[in-house]
Structures are given as structure tokens and as C-alpha cells.
Design an enzyme around this catalytic site. Structure first.
Site: not given
Length: 558
Positions: A34, A259, A269
Site C-alpha cells: 500500500e 513476518r 509503518k
RNA sequence: UGGGGCAUGGUGCAAUGGCAGCACACCAGACUUUGGAUCUGUGGAUCUUGGUUCGAAUCCAGGUGCCCCAGCCA
């Protein structure tokens, strides 16, 4: 580097199975960022796995921006993301896509689901929707609008698109099961109303698809075979499958892997954005940041970053990689490739009292002992030099091999010198050393076989280039910065000394015109890169990583 | 009895019923014109209980622990 180009992990096995049993006859993967922030080392893992697996299986890979939420996204980020992926060494050729390119198709499919009685327009407010959803342990309740007629749903959905309703007034929901143990299946929202300008589609739309509705269908449109993602999406997989099955379109396989986490850093983020916005770092590309742009600016070789990713592996365990593994990869790469130079960070003047007045010699120095092809260079030597302040102790502790009153050491590629006199200022600080040299030890060898314990780096004063050196340290004090006690946040774990700017540094003249991005080893100290802030004749260096330092370790034990 | 996932040295990853191995970290030593690099060596792990089996990290059952999910974020 990677010895084995074909990775061995559970995803590769799954791909092989799919190829073998005919579920797919080729491999196409995708990385779906994104554009709402910069890429970090965690994304690098996802990219290397996703693209690497495609390459390893003779397939292709797409870059697709998952731009379904206009209020958070920006073109600045799509540019940075592309630059970072290119840096990692991947080429997605012409396969660059945007979920926003599929808005019309996604919309048509939504109508199809309405027609099938599998989607409905809900007038509940956001708060009411939450209430009706139930909790983790209690089932939800059907919305009073759940059983609207197909015609009414269609009419309302079209009017949603036609900008007739304000934000938050209605949503389109999938009609699945409000009692499902998997909350994602409790009639998930497919479309929300957002009167907001999109960075690519402008004001063309005021309804935007949610991730769950957009993602699988986008994969399907592109013909993605293996949709690899974060373990967090594992519980979304039933929903991913549901849409594809109901729509009866090409059905990619979603596979999840865990992850990456790294000690002493934060990979979120949201948090990274906060660091930037609060001014706690200088920007997304601050060399202390775990962003790819930060690592690149710091001078981390991309090969080292890739090597790190390979070594960390792929699994479903929640794991935290040791930052020292990354540093090891960086050192291993730089040890082979970086040219050695001499630079004095905290200069202490040394006068060679018996060196001929005004004489300057050119001494030969090896550029890289690990790589004979790197050749040699000359460095000027004179009667006035700088050495490192740390390399002199008036009262040397045990095992201290460096310079001290009356002691003899070697200047690398230079001569043996002996400290005869210590000059101090009024406060008692050592400001200058007066030494003698042995002319017979030119190049650093004593013809009489005499040994010295220490070898120091140095720079000739007259020819030295002034430099700024930025010394970096871990951004966080604790190995798990987000693990905090009640009332504190990761911000409380920030290391106040993560950046130290050294301005009076003296480096050898060969460095005067070094190009931006060039990497060197300052002998006995660490690896440094030329920062973009450098000016002609005035280089600025970033500390990439320090050399391993056993002396430091010995001291630390005391 | 909400649902889903995961448990192997300090850390990360292997071992796919057959001697638990690799890397990083750690520790000790050798070598060294970088206290770098290199080389050698030491220590240290299968969450737990039971079961199947000649044999279990692996298969089965129970237990325990950790992570994720209640955005009109992705």
C-alpha cells in the site's frame, strides 16, 4: 551469498506440489504494497520471498499497489517503493499494476454478488455495525437491513456510487455468517463511502473497496498463482476463498509466512511514520532507520541485505532476527569489497621531533588485503601527524597495546615511533605528543627484528582532509523496544545517543574527491560511506558498521 | 469447547519414522603491519504427559505456553 539458488522452504514445497499435481502450470506472484509509507527490512523479506520464489520456479512477478484507501495514500510513496525494489535488484518489467485500475471490474463483481443475494447494503452506523458484530466469544446478530431485496440493494449500491450519500451512511456487505467463529466472516464490509480524492483516480469514485474484497479479485485478474502474504492474513483466507468461489473466477492460492522482526528496531509503518513526523529522526531515509532507503543511505550493500534475508529463512514461527546477523552480513561483504583507508576521528597531534624539517614522503599502502587486485596507493608522511586520541594513554591499563609515555608503536605503513613527551594545556588535557621515529623502520618493518605490540592509524597533518563523520548507534536501547511497561511507549526506549556528529575529523588525501555512496574501511575503526550531504573537498561520512572490537570487549569486562 | 496459527541451543533456520545439524551470538586459543580478517576448539536445544513403533523432533491423544482476529485500515 546464496549458495543454493533454489530455496528450500515450505512455500517452495507447496509450489512444487501445485506444479506437479496440475493445480497450476506456471508460477506468477505479486508484491502488493500500500503506498502509504516507505519500505523497510521486513518488506524486503516479503519481496525477496515473493519475487525470489517466482524466479526460482521460472515464473514472473508483478508489482501491484494496493491503493484502495485514498485518505492514506500518496504518490510520494509509490515512487519510493519502486526505487527501493529496484535497489533490491528486482525488475517487474511492464507488470506494474494498481488495484485502482480494477475499480470498475470490482464494482461489476459487487453487483454480481448482490444479484446472487450474497451482498447487501447496510444502513447501520459504524458503531452499530460494531455492536452487531458481537465479540470474540459471542456470535453477532444480523443487521435489520440484511434481508433487503436484490432490487433495493442494487438501487442503493448504484446510488452509493452516484454520490447520493455522505461518508459513513451506508456500506456494502457480504452476506456470509454473523455467527461465524471467524470474525472476518461476519458479513465483512466490501465497500465504504469515502468522498475523497484518490491519488490516481481523482474524484471518479466515492466508494472504495475494502482490502478483503479487493485483494483476491486483483490477484485473480492478474492471474497470480501464488499469493504470498503475512501470517496475519491467515484468518482472512476463508474470506479470500469465499469471494473467488462465489464470483467463480480464477482462484489463486494464498500462502502465509511469518513476518520479520529484528532486535533493537521497530518494523511498523505506523511507528516509523511517527519517528519521522515527530522529528526523532531526520526522515524516512535517516541512516538509523530500518527502512530500505535508510539502509541504502547508511551504506549497507544491497548484497548484504539480501544475504541477511536468505539467512533468516522462511517459516511460520513468530521470530525475531538478531540485528548482529545483519551486521555480520554487512561486515562480511564489506571486508571483501571495501578499500582500506586511514581516517582519524578524534585527532591528537603528534610531532616527530627527529624527522627532517619540511620533508614529506610518499609511503605505499595496501588498498585491500582481502583483494590483491585492489592494488596499492601512496599516503603522505611527515613530521606532523594526527593519531586517534584513544590510541594514547598517559597511564596505560593492562593489555593496552597502544601508545604511552616511553612506549614504541608502529604507524601503519609508516615508521616505529616512540613517545618522548606529553604536552598538556592549562586544564591538564593532553594536546600534543612529541615523539621520535626510527628511520630504519620505514614501511613498518624493523630490520633488527624488534617487535611492537600496537599498530596505529594516522594522517599527515598538512595533507589531511577535513571531514565530518556521523557516528550511528542503535535507535533503541532495548532489544524489544515495543515491549514496554504500563504507561510507556516505544518512544521511551529511544537511544538519545543514536547519532553523534564528529566535525573535526582528519582523513587521508585520497578521500578528497570520493563519490557519494562510496564505501571505505577506516582501518581499525569501521566501514564508512560518503553521504549525499558531502560537498566538493568536504566529505561527510556515515558509519555503516564498526569493525569487531575485541579491545572494547576486554575493557567492557572490567 | 469463539476462531486461526506456532512451539528444536541465547537467536534464526534445518532434519519430511533411522546418529538432532548449519549460521549468528557467546567462550577459549592460534596467527596477525587493522585488537580487523582468517584458522582451531569448547559449551549449550527437540514445551509437557501418555500412546503407536525395533526406532519419534517427526505419527496419535491430552495438557501447557506464546501470537493473531471484534477498522467503514491494509
Amino acid at each position: 551469498m546464496t549458495e543454493n539458488p533454489v530455496p528450500s522452504n515450505f512455500i517452495q514445497e507447496a509450489i512444487l506440489d501445485d506444479l506437479k499435481n496440475g493445480r497450476f502450470d506456471h508460477v506468477l506472484t505479486r508484491f502488493p504494497p500500500e503506498p502509504n509509507g516507505y519500505l523497510h527490512i521486513g518488506h524486503a523479506k516479503a519481496i525477496c520471498i515473493t519475487f525470489g520464489l517466482a524466479e526460482a520456479n521460472g515464473g514472473k512477478y508483478n508489482l501491484r499497489f494496493d491503493d484502495t484507501n485514498p485518505v492514506k495514500e500518496d504518490v510520494e510513496y509509490v515512487e519510493s517503493i519502486k526505487e527501493d525494489i529496484r535497489w533490491l535488484g528486482f525488475d517487474w518489467e511492464d507488470r506494474e499494476f494498481f488495484a485502482s485500475d480494477y475499480f470498475e471490474q470490482l464494482y461489476q463483481w459487487a453487483e454480481k454478488l448482490i444479484l446472487k443475494g450474497k451482498a447487501y447494503v447496510d444502513d447501520l452506523s459504524p458503531d452499530e455495525i460494531r455492536e452487531y458484530r458481537g465479540t470474540l466469544t459471542e456470535p453477532g446478530r444480523n443487521s435489520p437491513y440484511r434481508d433487503r431485496s436484490v432490487d433495493e440493494n442494487l438501487d442503493l449500491f448504484r446510488r452509493m456510487r452516484a454520490r447520493e450519500f455522505p461518508n459513513g451512511s451506508r456500506v456494502l456487505r457480504a452476506k456470509i455468517d454473523m455467527a461465524s467463529g471467524n470474525i472476518n466472516l461476519r458479513d465483512p464490509v466490501m465497500y465504504r463511502i469515502l468522498h475523497s480524492t484518490h491519488h490516481r483516480t481523482g474524484d471518479q469514485w466515492c466508494i472504495y473497496p475494502m482490502y478483503d474484497y479487493a485483494h483476491g479479485q486483483s490477484d485473480s485478474i492478474e492471474g497470480v498463482t501464488h499469493s504470498l502474504c503475512d501470517i496475519a492474513y491467515e484468518i482472512h483466507r476463508p474470506l479470500y476463498d469465499w469471494f473467488l468461489d462465489e464470483l467463480e473466477i480464477f482462484h489463486p492460492r494464498q500462502i502465509e509466512f511469518s513476518r520479520l522482526n529484528v532486535t533493537y528496531t521497530i518494523l511498523s509503518k505506523r511507528f516509523l511514520k511517527q519517528l519521522v513526523e515527530k522529528g526523532l529522526v531526520l526522515g524516512w531515509d535517516d541512516p538509523r532507520m530500518p527502512t530500505l532507503s535508510g539502509m541504502r543511505r547508511r551504506g549497507y550493500p544491497v548484497e548484504a541485505v539480501r544475504d541477511f534475508i536468505d539467512r533468516v529463512g522462511v517459516a511460520k514461527n513468530e521470530s525475531v532476527a538478531d540485528i548482529s546477523l545483519l551486521e555480520h552480513c554487512v561486515r562480511e561483504n564489506l571486508n571483501r569489497t571495501a578499500l582500506r583507508v586511514m581516517g582519524v576521528l578524534n585527532p591528537l597531534k603528534v610531532i616527530i621531533t627527529n624527522y627532517p624539517e619540511g620533508q614529506v614522503e610518499q609511503l605505499e599502502a595496501i588498498n585491500n588485503p582481502e583483494d590483491p587486485a585492489a592494488g596499492t596507493r601512496t599516503v603522505p608522511f611527515s613530521g606532523e601527524l594526527y593519531i586517534e586520541q584513544e590510541d594514547f594513554r598517559e597511564v596505560p591499563p593492562p593489555k593496552y597495546f597502544r601508545l604511552a609515555p616511553g612506549r614504541e608503536v608502529r604507524l601503519r605503513y609508516g615508521y616505529f615511533i616512540k613517545c618522548e613527551e606529553v604536552v598538556k594545556d592549562e586544564q591538564g588535557n593532553v594536546v600534543e605528543l612529541r615523539c621520535t621515529y626510527d628511520p630504519a623502520t620505514r614501511g613498518g618493518y624493523a630490520p633488527d627484528g624488534r617487535k611492537v605490540q600496537g599498530t596505529l592509524h594516522w594522517v599527515s597533518a598538512a595533507q589531511a582532509v577535513d571531514a565530518e563523520v556521523r557516528m550511528y548507534n542503535r535507535l533503541f536501547l532495548t532489544s524489544d523496544p515495543d515491549n514496554v511497561e504500563e504507561g510507556k511507549t516505544y518512544l521511551d526506549n529511544i537511544n538519545p545517543d543514536s547519532l553523534k556528529v564528529l566535525s573535526g575529523c582528519k582523513v587521508e588525501p585520497s578521500l578528497v574527491n570520493a563519490v557519494i555512496g562510496a564505501r571505505f574501511q577506516f582501518e581499525r575503526q569501521g566501514y564508512f560511506s560518503i553521504d549525499p550531504d558531502s560537498q566538493p573537498g568536504k566529505p561527510v561520512f556515515n558509519l555503516i558498521v564498526e569493525l569487531r572490537d575485541t579491545w572494547n570487549k576486554i575493557q567492557g569486562k572490567k
